[in-house]
Motif scaffolding. Structure first.
Motif, short mmCIF file in Angstrom:
data_model
loop_
_atom_site.label_atom_id
_atom_site.label_comp_id
_atom_site.label_asym_id
_atom_site.label_seq_id
_atom_site.Cartn_x
_atom_site.Cartn_y
_atom_site.Cartn_z
N HIS A 178 0.86 -1.18 0.00
CA HIS A 178 0.00 0.00 0.00
C HIS A 178 0.90 1.23 0.00
CE1 HIS A 178 -0.27 -0.04 4.73
NE2 HIS A 178 0.95 0.14 4.30
N THR A 179 0.31 2.41 -0.08
CA THR A 179 1.12 3.62 -0.18
C THR A 179 1.77 3.94 1.17
OG1 THR A 179 -0.73 5.07 0.38
CG2 THR A 179 -0.40 4.54 -1.96
N LEU A 180 2.84 4.69 1.09
CA LEU A 180 3.51 5.12 2.32
C LEU A 180 2.56 5.98 3.15
CD1 LEU A 180 6.06 5.28 4.05
CD2 LEU A 180 6.80 7.24 2.66
N ALA A 181 1.67 6.74 2.50
CA ALA A 181 0.70 7.54 3.24
C ALA A 181 -0.20 6.65 4.09
CB ALA A 181 -0.14 8.37 2.25
N SER A 182 -0.61 5.50 3.54
CA SER A 182 -1.46 4.57 4.31
C SER A 182 -0.68 3.99 5.49
CB SER A 182 -1.96 3.44 3.40
OG SER A 182 -2.76 3.96 2.36
N GLU A 183 0.59 3.66 5.26
CA GLU A 183 1.42 3.12 6.34
C GLU A 183 1.60 4.15 7.45
OE1 GLU A 183 3.98 0.06 8.03
OE2 GLU A 183 2.48 0.06 6.42
N LEU A 184 1.79 5.41 7.09
CA LEU A 184 1.97 6.45 8.09
C LEU A 184 0.69 6.72 8.85
CD1 LEU A 184 4.23 8.95 6.09
CD2 LEU A 184 4.92 7.40 7.94
N ALA A 185 -0.47 6.60 8.17
CA ALA A 185 -1.75 6.79 8.85
C ALA A 185 -1.94 5.73 9.93
CB ALA A 185 -2.89 6.74 7.83
N LEU A 186 -1.57 4.52 9.62
CA LEU A 186 -1.66 3.43 10.61
C LEU A 186 -0.74 3.71 11.79
CD1 LEU A 186 -1.76 -0.35 9.81
CD2 LEU A 186 -0.15 0.48 11.49
N ILE A 187 0.49 4.17 11.50
CA ILE A 187 1.44 4.47 12.57
C ILE A 187 0.95 5.62 13.43
CG2 ILE A 187 3.77 5.35 13.00
CD1 ILE A 187 4.66 3.76 10.55
N GLU A 188 0.34 6.63 12.82
CA GLU A 188 -0.18 7.77 13.59
C GLU A 188 -1.25 7.32 14.58
OE1 GLU A 188 -1.46 10.53 10.68
OE2 GLU A 188 0.58 11.20 10.16
N ASP A 189 -2.13 6.41 14.14
CA ASP A 189 -3.14 5.88 15.06
C ASP A 189 -2.49 5.11 16.20
OD1 ASP A 189 -5.50 6.84 13.86
OD2 ASP A 189 -5.48 5.25 12.36
N TYR A 190 -1.47 4.32 15.87
CA TYR A 190 -0.78 3.55 16.91
C TYR A 190 -0.11 4.49 17.92
CZ TYR A 190 2.92 0.89 19.18
OH TYR A 190 3.76 0.35 20.12
N LEU A 191 0.61 5.50 17.43
CA LEU A 191 1.31 6.41 18.32
C LEU A 191 0.33 7.23 19.16
CD1 LEU A 191 4.18 7.64 15.99
CD2 LEU A 191 4.40 6.18 18.02
N ALA A 192 -0.82 7.56 18.57
CA ALA A 192 -1.82 8.31 19.34
C ALA A 192 -2.35 7.48 20.50
CB ALA A 192 -2.97 8.71 18.42
N LEU A 193 -2.46 6.16 20.28
CA LEU A 193 -2.92 5.27 21.35
C LEU A 193 -1.90 5.17 22.48
CD1 LEU A 193 -4.53 2.39 19.23
CD2 LEU A 193 -5.73 4.13 20.58
N VAL A 194 -0.64 4.95 22.13
CA VAL A 194 0.37 4.77 23.19
C VAL A 194 0.70 6.10 23.86
CG1 VAL A 194 1.34 2.73 22.09
CG2 VAL A 194 2.30 4.97 21.55
N GLN A 195 0.45 7.20 23.14
CA GLN A 195 0.78 8.51 23.73
C GLN A 195 -0.16 8.86 24.88
OE1 GLN A 195 1.30 11.48 20.70
NE2 GLN A 195 3.09 12.28 21.78
N VAL A 196 -1.34 8.24 24.89
CA VAL A 196 -2.25 8.45 26.01
C VAL A 196 -1.61 7.94 27.29
CG1 VAL A 196 -4.48 7.78 26.98
CG2 VAL A 196 -4.31 8.36 24.56
N ARG A 197 -0.88 6.84 27.18
CA ARG A 197 -0.23 6.25 28.35
C ARG A 197 1.06 6.99 28.71
NH1 ARG A 197 3.04 1.35 28.84
NH2 ARG A 197 2.65 0.96 26.62
#
Length: 353
Positions: free
Chosen positions: A207-226
């Motif tokens: 998939h595109t790098l933009a899609s990969e980065l969108a997934l990573i942004e969601d992941y980082l947003a989740l762990v950043q809560v902690r």
């Protein structure tokens, strides 16, 4: 070698020998005077004997892992010589003619033609076996690469959706629902996006790098809560890189490693950086982090952990050695800084295997 493969080789050899028999019968008077049947029996006997011996010897070399140029040359020479003698003896028996030296039904000049024909035939067989073996090897290699890529992708998805991370996220979400509804809703949106993107990406190889980065942004947003202020994120991605295709679920395990092994153990936390560089022929992706030094675990590759090992395995399967993985840890501004750099052939100039 299977019996079906051997039968196909012998059938093709028989057809080739039939052509040789007709050509010799028409073009070599010394052979033509004995008739087409004699030429046919003579060619078939020599050709099939040589083919049988070559097939057996090449199969033996493959089974013993000795299929090298030197061994192949020796085996070919021996099979040709022995096959020629056996073929002449067999044809003499079938045609009911003397087979002792000097009394063949074919004159010495014809025997010379026969020897030359046998050498040409055996050389053709050797070329055939080399081409066939190379083709089979390439097919097996491609099949093994596909299996490795599938295993690596499954392992990455399982690691990505590990229960520990999901349980922490749900626990944080439960706490936020009572104290901060807006943040809880935002966190729920990120969790939904992360799970959807992960499952969708696992069904497609690229998939595109933009899609990969969108997934990573969601992941980082989740762990950043902690982690709160202990986790900082920076990105340096040129716009032209966003539309380029990369293997799905490629960077997320590296980001997870950076958080888990770099930021989390450090008292003051750290920074995770995502960097992309595009050249005329390459796409370079880098995941860097500050914090604790990177400690290699069991089964690590290049000093990395489980996720990195599977990233390397998957890239090796997809790009057949054209992708490079580098990891480097060094002190920087009084803290450790780890960089994992992936160098891939640029997708729009070189297709993955």
């Amino acid at each position: 070698m299977t019996s079906l493969y051997t039968a196909r080789v012998l059938l093709q050899t028989s057809a080739f020998c039939t052509v040789i028999a007709v050509v010799l019968w028409l073009c070599v008077p010394a052979i033509g005077q004995h008739g087409l049947w004699a030429s046919f029996v003579h060619s078939q006997a020599i050709g099939l004997c040589i083919a049988t011996l070559v097939t057996v010897s090449m199969g033996w070399l493959v089974r013993r892992n000795r299929d090298t140029l030197a061994y192949r040359g020796v085996a070919l020479a021996l099979a040709t010589g022995l096959g020629l003698v056996c073929g002449l003896t067999l044809s003499a028996w079938v045609l009911d003619i003397p087979s002792t030296a000097g009394s063949h039904a074919f004159e010495d000049s014809t025997l010379a033609v026969t020897v030359v024909t046998a050498i040409v035939a055996s050389t053709g067989l050797n070329w055939y076996f080399s081409s066939e073996h190379k083709m089979v090897s390439l097919k097996l290699e491609a099949s093994e690469h596909a299996r490795q890529a599938e295993r690596a992708k499954t392992a990455l998805l399982q690691a990505q959706l590990e229960p520990h991370m999901l349980f922490n996220t749900l626990a944080n979400l439960r706490a936020l629902i009572r104290s901060d509804t807006d943040r809880a809703l935002a966190m729920l949106d990120h969790l939904d996006g992360f799970l959807r993107a992960s499952l969708t990406s696992s069904q497609q190889p690229f998939h595109t790098l933009a899609s990969e980065l969108a997934l990573i942004e969601d992941y980082l947003a989740l762990v950043q809560v902690r982690f709160g202020d202990r986790l900082a994120v920076t990105k340096s991605i040129p716009p032209e890189a966003l539309s380029l295709e990369v293997p799905s679920l490629l960077l997320q395990p590296l980001v997870e490693n950076a958080v888990k092994h770099g930021v989390e153990p450090a008292l003051d936390g750290g920074t995770v950086s995502l960097i992309a560089t595009v050249t005329a022929t390459e796409l370079q992706l880098c995941v860097a982090n500050t914090g604790a030094p990177y400690a290699p675990g069991p089964g690590a590759h290049h000093g990395g952990g489980f996720g990195l090992a599977h990233v390397e395995e998957r890239l090796a399967a997809l790009y057949a050695g054209r992708a490079v993985v580098e990891i480097d840890t060094r002190p920087e501004d009084g803290a450790a800084r780890t960089r994992v750099t992936l160098t891939l052939p640029r997708p729009d100039t070189a297709q993955p295997s």
